[in-house]
Enzyme design. Structure first.
Site, PDB file in Angstrom:
ATOM      1  N   SER A 157      57.408  35.169   4.005  1.00 44.18           N
ATOM      2  CA  SER A 157      56.932  35.329   5.382  1.00 44.18           C
ATOM      3  C   SER A 157      57.871  34.614   6.333  1.00 44.18           C
ATOM      4  O   SER A 157      58.425  33.561   6.001  1.00 44.18           O
ATOM      5  CB  SER A 157      55.548  34.673   5.564  1.00 44.18           C
ATOM      6  N   GLU A 189      50.326  23.007  12.398  1.00 42.40           N
ATOM      7  CA  GLU A 189      49.678  23.202  11.105  1.00 42.40           C
ATOM      8  C   GLU A 189      50.720  23.683  10.085  1.00 42.40           C
ATOM      9  O   GLU A 189      51.360  24.734  10.307  1.00 42.40           O
ATOM     10  CB  GLU A 189      48.590  24.273  11.263  1.00 42.40           C
ATOM     11  N   ASN A 213      59.938  29.706  10.923  1.00 40.59           N
ATOM     12  CA  ASN A 213      60.167  29.164   9.580  1.00 40.59           C
ATOM     13  C   ASN A 213      60.123  30.307   8.574  1.00 40.59           C
ATOM     14  O   ASN A 213      59.344  31.250   8.742  1.00 40.59           O
ATOM     15  CB  ASN A 213      59.057  28.153   9.257  1.00 40.59           C
TER      16      ASN A 213
END
Ligand code: GRF
Length: 219
Positions: free
Chosen positions: A138, A145, A109
């Site tokens: 990032s 999570e 992601n």
């Protein structure tokens, strides 16, 4: 080495998808986008993919009883394209833990903050409000999570006096594009892997995320 097969999931305008499509056209590219899937049938990302002749899949969550059923169907359909890697590029949904479990280590992601700072939404606003001097983006492996999986790579940029959430977002976006393309390139070259809850780079555990300098990533 065969090309890495990518499935890209996007909910919005698809600029990160566009960056991957441009990177794929480079002569030394080692990956190909085999599917673009989304949860918003009208999303620009799906139009961009269609126009480029890439297979698309638009699934509307409103047609499903709950998240688990939607995600199970989504990932079953993605699996039919046999991707090696799923890239969440502005995919604005929380994923069901059971549906994503088989993809852990094969799904990444892009997130607009220097994780572990500012998981979730409104990252630019939160960075400014906290008085941060540095902001960034990032790329991380996806785990159940939210925005919490092991971080592969960072790109940093300064926050300047007078910056607003909109100015930060605009300045960060082109850096996100480079970060995502460079990270996918390393995965395609089999130089990055998830090892437990850590990231291996060239076979050794990363102590800190790789950092983008120019167009390349280094420890
Ligand atoms: C990007 O800022 C990405 O970091 C975030 O959603 C945005 C997607 O933009 N997760 P785009 O659809 O790729 O233009």
């Amino acid at each position: 080495m065969t090309n890495l097969r990518l499935a890209v999931l996007a909910s919005g305008r698809g600029s990160n998808l566009g960056a991957l499509m441009a990177a794929q056209r480079e002569p030394d590219a080692r990956f190909e986008i085999v599917l673009v899937a989304g949860d918003k049938p009208e999303a620009l990302a799906l139009r961009i993919a269609e126009e480029a002749g890439i297979a698309t899949l638009a699934l509307d969550p409103r047609g499903y009883a709950d998240r688990a059923r939607f995600d199970a169907d989504l990932f079953a359909r993605i699996a039919a394209y046999a991707p090696d890697l799923v890239v969440l590029a502005g995919f604005m949904r929380i994923l069901d833990a059971a549906a994503m479990a088989p993809w852990i280590g094969r799904m990444i992601n892009i997130h607009p903050s220097l994780l572990p700072k500012y998981r979730g939404l409104k990252t630019h606003e939160r960075a400014i409000r906290s008085g941060d001097e540095v902001h960034g983006a990032s790329v991380h492996f996806v785990t159940p999570e939210l925005d919490g999986g092991p971080v592969i790579s960072h790109v940093e940029m300064p926050i300047e006096a007078g910056d607003t959430p909109a100015s930060l977002a605009a300045r960060l976006l082109p850096l996100e594009h480079r970060l995502l393309a460079a990270t996918v390139d390393l995965i395609a070259r089999r130089r990055i892997a998830l090892a437990g809850n850590r990231v291996d780079f060239d076979g050794a555990q990363l102590e800190a995320p790789l950092r983008l300098a120019g167009r390349s990533l280094a420890p």
